[in-house]
Design a protein around this motif. Structure first.
Motif, PDB file in Angstrom:
ATOM      1  N   ASP A   1       0.830  -1.213   0.000  1.00 20.09           N
ATOM      2  CA  ASP A   1       0.000   0.000   0.000  1.00 20.09           C
ATOM      3  C   ASP A   1       0.858   1.254   0.000  1.00 20.09           C
ATOM      4  N   ALA A   2       2.091   1.155   0.500  1.00 16.69           N
ATOM      5  CA  ALA A   2       3.010   2.289   0.532  1.00 16.69           C
ATOM      6  C   ALA A   2       4.021   2.221  -0.617  1.00 16.69           C
ATOM      7  N   ASN A   3       3.688   1.489  -1.683  1.00 21.23           N
ATOM      8  CA  ASN A   3       4.554   1.323  -2.864  1.00 21.23           C
ATOM      9  C   ASN A   3       5.892   0.695  -2.524  1.00 21.23           C
ATOM     10  N   GLN A   4       5.912  -0.256  -1.568  1.00 20.08           N
ATOM     11  CA  GLN A   4       7.127  -0.971  -1.222  1.00 20.08           C
ATOM     12  C   GLN A   4       6.911  -2.464  -1.483  1.00 20.08           C
ATOM     13  N   TYR A   5       7.874  -3.095  -2.141  1.00 16.68           N
ATOM     14  CA  TYR A   5       7.772  -4.489  -2.529  1.00 16.68           C
ATOM     15  C   TYR A   5       8.983  -5.244  -1.997  1.00 16.68           C
ATOM     16  N   THR A   6       8.766  -6.482  -1.553  1.00 20.11           N
ATOM     17  CA  THR A   6       9.814  -7.267  -0.907  1.00 20.11           C
ATOM     18  C   THR A   6      10.188  -8.472  -1.769  1.00 20.11           C
ATOM     19  N   PHE A   7      11.495  -8.683  -1.922  1.00 13.60           N
ATOM     20  CA  PHE A   7      12.019  -9.796  -2.712  1.00 13.60           C
ATOM     21  C   PHE A   7      13.185 -10.440  -1.972  1.00 13.60           C
ATOM     22  N   ASP A   8      13.451 -11.715  -2.269  1.00 14.76           N
ATOM     23  CA  ASP A   8      14.698 -12.359  -1.894  1.00 14.76           C
ATOM     24  C   ASP A   8      15.550 -12.378  -3.149  1.00 14.76           C
ATOM     25  N   MET A   9      16.802 -11.926  -3.010  1.00 11.30           N
ATOM     26  CA  MET A   9      17.678 -11.815  -4.170  1.00 11.30           C
ATOM     27  C   MET A   9      19.029 -12.443  -3.868  1.00 11.30           C
ATOM     28  N   ASP A  10      19.841 -12.566  -4.907  1.00  6.74           N
ATOM     29  CA  ASP A  10      21.193 -13.084  -4.774  1.00  6.74           C
ATOM     30  C   ASP A  10      21.984 -12.171  -3.837  1.00  6.74           C
ATOM     31  N   SER A  11      22.708 -12.755  -2.896  1.00  4.08           N
ATOM     32  CA  SER A  11      23.377 -11.961  -1.867  1.00  4.08           C
ATOM     33  C   SER A  11      24.612 -11.223  -2.381  1.00  4.08           C
ATOM     34  N   ARG A  12      25.052 -11.498  -3.593  1.00  2.00           N
ATOM     35  CA  ARG A  12      26.242 -10.822  -4.134  1.00  2.00           C
ATOM     36  C   ARG A  12      25.927  -9.477  -4.756  1.00  2.00           C
ATOM     37  N   LEU A  13      24.649  -9.143  -4.951  1.00  2.00           N
ATOM     38  CA  LEU A  13      24.281  -7.895  -5.613  1.00  2.00           C
ATOM     39  C   LEU A  13      24.419  -6.699  -4.681  1.00  2.00           C
ATOM     40  N   THR A  14      24.799  -5.560  -5.259  1.00  2.00           N
ATOM     41  CA  THR A  14      24.842  -4.313  -4.512  1.00  2.00           C
ATOM     42  C   THR A  14      23.508  -3.588  -4.697  1.00  2.00           C
ATOM     43  N   LYS A  15      23.309  -2.513  -3.933  1.00  2.00           N
ATOM     44  CA  LYS A  15      22.049  -1.780  -4.034  1.00  2.00           C
ATOM     45  C   LYS A  15      21.852  -1.172  -5.418  1.00  2.00           C
ATOM     46  N   THR A  16      22.896  -0.660  -6.031  1.00  2.00           N
ATOM     47  CA  THR A  16      22.754  -0.079  -7.370  1.00  2.00           C
ATOM     48  C   THR A  16      22.436  -1.153  -8.407  1.00  2.00           C
ATOM     49  N   GLN A  17      23.030  -2.335  -8.270  1.00  2.00           N
ATOM     50  CA  GLN A  17      22.715  -3.429  -9.189  1.00  2.00           C
ATOM     51  C   GLN A  17      21.279  -3.891  -9.008  1.00  2.00           C
ATOM     52  N   ILE A  18      20.807  -3.949  -7.760  1.00  3.91           N
ATOM     53  CA  ILE A  18      19.424  -4.333  -7.480  1.00  3.91           C
ATOM     54  C   ILE A  18      18.467  -3.329  -8.112  1.00  3.91           C
ATOM     55  N   LYS A  19      18.786  -2.058  -7.987  1.00  5.96           N
ATOM     56  CA  LYS A  19      17.946  -1.001  -8.560  1.00  5.96           C
ATOM     57  C   LYS A  19      17.826  -1.162 -10.073  1.00  5.96           C
ATOM     58  N   GLU A  20      18.926  -1.456 -10.751  1.00  4.25           N
ATOM     59  CA  GLU A  20      18.910  -1.638 -12.204  1.00  4.25           C
ATOM     60  C   GLU A  20      18.125  -2.883 -12.607  1.00  4.25           C
TER      61      GLU A  20
END
Length: 97
Positions: free
Chosen positions: A20-39
């Motif tokens: 409802d607050a435009n936030q979404y939760t995922f499990d991702m590969d632990s080697r990614l950085t925040k900028t890579q996740i954003k892309e």
């Protein structure tokens, strides 16, 4: 393809409330950085990412017979998208709901 690093979306009571607050939760590969996740999220879902919050839950022990080991590690990610944009996670749900 980069979408392979997204393991799966998290659909718990808390994560559904965060939608409802435009936030979404995922499990991702632990080697990614925040900028890579954003892309990756920007490419995969065609949305504007405002913020990326990450944390690594503690590893859990697992036993199979006499053998003992750990579950594989992952990174829990909360993505905040621009107001008015959505990511379709629930099957059959619409934006008008």
């Amino acid at each position: 393809m980069m979408i392979d690093v997204v393991k799966y979306p998290i659909l718990t009571e808390k994560s559904v409330r965060l939608m409802d607050a435009n936030q979404y939760t995922f499990d991702m590969d632990s080697r990614l950085t925040k900028t890579q996740i954003k892309e990756v999220i920007k490419e995969a879902f065609n949305v504007s990412v405002v913020a990326v919050n990450t944390h690594r839950p503690p590893r859990k022990k697992r036993r199979v017979g006499m053998r003992q080991g750990f579950k594989s590690s992952y990174k829990r990610v909360i993505i905040t998208v621009k107001a008015g944009e959505t990511i379709q996670l629930l099957p059959g749900s619409s934006d008008a709901a």
